[in-house]
Design a protein around this motif. Structure first.
Motif, short mmCIF file in Angstrom:
data_model
loop_
_atom_site.label_atom_id
_atom_site.label_comp_id
_atom_site.label_asym_id
_atom_site.label_seq_id
_atom_site.Cartn_x
_atom_site.Cartn_y
_atom_site.Cartn_z
N ALA A 83 1.39 -17.26 3.60
CA ALA A 83 1.27 -15.93 3.02
C ALA A 83 2.49 -15.65 2.16
O ALA A 83 3.57 -16.22 2.40
CB ALA A 83 1.15 -14.86 4.11
N ILE B 290 4.49 -12.36 -0.29
CA ILE B 290 4.56 -10.95 -0.68
C ILE B 290 5.51 -10.85 -1.86
O ILE B 290 6.64 -11.33 -1.82
CB ILE B 290 4.99 -10.06 0.50
N THR C 109 0.35 -8.85 -1.84
CA THR C 109 0.34 -9.96 -0.89
C THR C 109 -0.84 -10.89 -1.15
O THR C 109 -1.87 -10.48 -1.71
CB THR C 109 0.25 -9.46 0.56
N ASN C 110 -0.67 -12.12 -0.75
CA ASN C 110 -1.78 -13.06 -0.74
C ASN C 110 -1.59 -13.99 0.45
O ASN C 110 -0.46 -14.16 0.94
CB ASN C 110 -1.90 -13.84 -2.05
N SER C 111 -2.67 -14.55 0.94
CA SER C 111 -2.58 -15.40 2.11
C SER C 111 -3.63 -16.49 2.06
O SER C 111 -4.64 -16.38 1.34
CB SER C 111 -2.73 -14.57 3.39
N THR D 82 -0.37 -11.13 8.98
CA THR D 82 0.03 -10.11 8.03
C THR D 82 1.47 -10.31 7.64
O THR D 82 2.35 -10.40 8.51
CB THR D 82 -0.14 -8.70 8.63
N ILE D 83 1.72 -10.37 6.35
CA ILE D 83 3.08 -10.49 5.86
C ILE D 83 3.57 -9.11 5.40
O ILE D 83 2.79 -8.32 4.85
CB ILE D 83 3.19 -11.52 4.71
N SER D 84 4.84 -8.83 5.64
CA SER D 84 5.43 -7.56 5.20
C SER D 84 6.90 -7.79 4.92
O SER D 84 7.47 -8.81 5.30
CB SER D 84 5.23 -6.47 6.26
N ARG D 85 7.50 -6.82 4.24
CA ARG D 85 8.92 -6.93 3.93
C ARG D 85 9.60 -5.58 4.07
O ARG D 85 8.96 -4.54 3.87
CB ARG D 85 9.15 -7.51 2.53
#
Length: 118
Positions: free
Chosen positions: A49, A51, A57-59, A68-71
């Motif tokens: 994934a 971001i 985002t893309n995975s 789920t990716i987050s920052r």
């Protein structure tokens, strides 16, 4: 000196969850797209994934709906929440930082092992 330090890996049973973290230092974090890659024994490293600095985002299809990716730009940290883990998710997970304008500015973490097994 640029450092990407991953944490949060470990052993989990199938169906379980883990959250990986990657703390970055030595870079202007908001100017970097961040990603998680993984590499299982005998296989090529693959994108899990990513971001971008604008939050897009893309995975990989294999993790859609589960990861789920987050920052958090204030903490210079990127996360990967992994739910409904499967044995095939077992791999070393690597954090990647890629400057949005300069291809040569790309950095990798040292990796963290994720093992999904009963």
């Amino acid at each position: 000196q640029v450092q990407l330090v991953e944490s949060g890996g470990g052993l989990v049973q199938p169906g379980g969850s883990l959250r990986l973290s990657c703390a970055a230092s030595g870079i202007i974090f908001r100017l970097y797209a961040m990603g998680w890659y993984r590499q299982a024994p005998g296989k090529q490293r693959e994108l899990v994934a990513a971001i971008h600095n604008n939050g897009y985002t893309n995975s990989a299809d294999s993790v859609k709906g589960r990861f789920t990716i987050s920052r958090d730009n204030a903490k210079n940290t990127v996360y990967l929440q992994m739910n409904s883990l499967k044995p095939e998710d077992s791999a070393v997970y690597y954090c990647n930082a890629h400057h949005i304008a300069t291809a040569a500015r790309e950095y990798w973490g040292q990796g963290t092992q994720v093992t999904v097994s009963s």
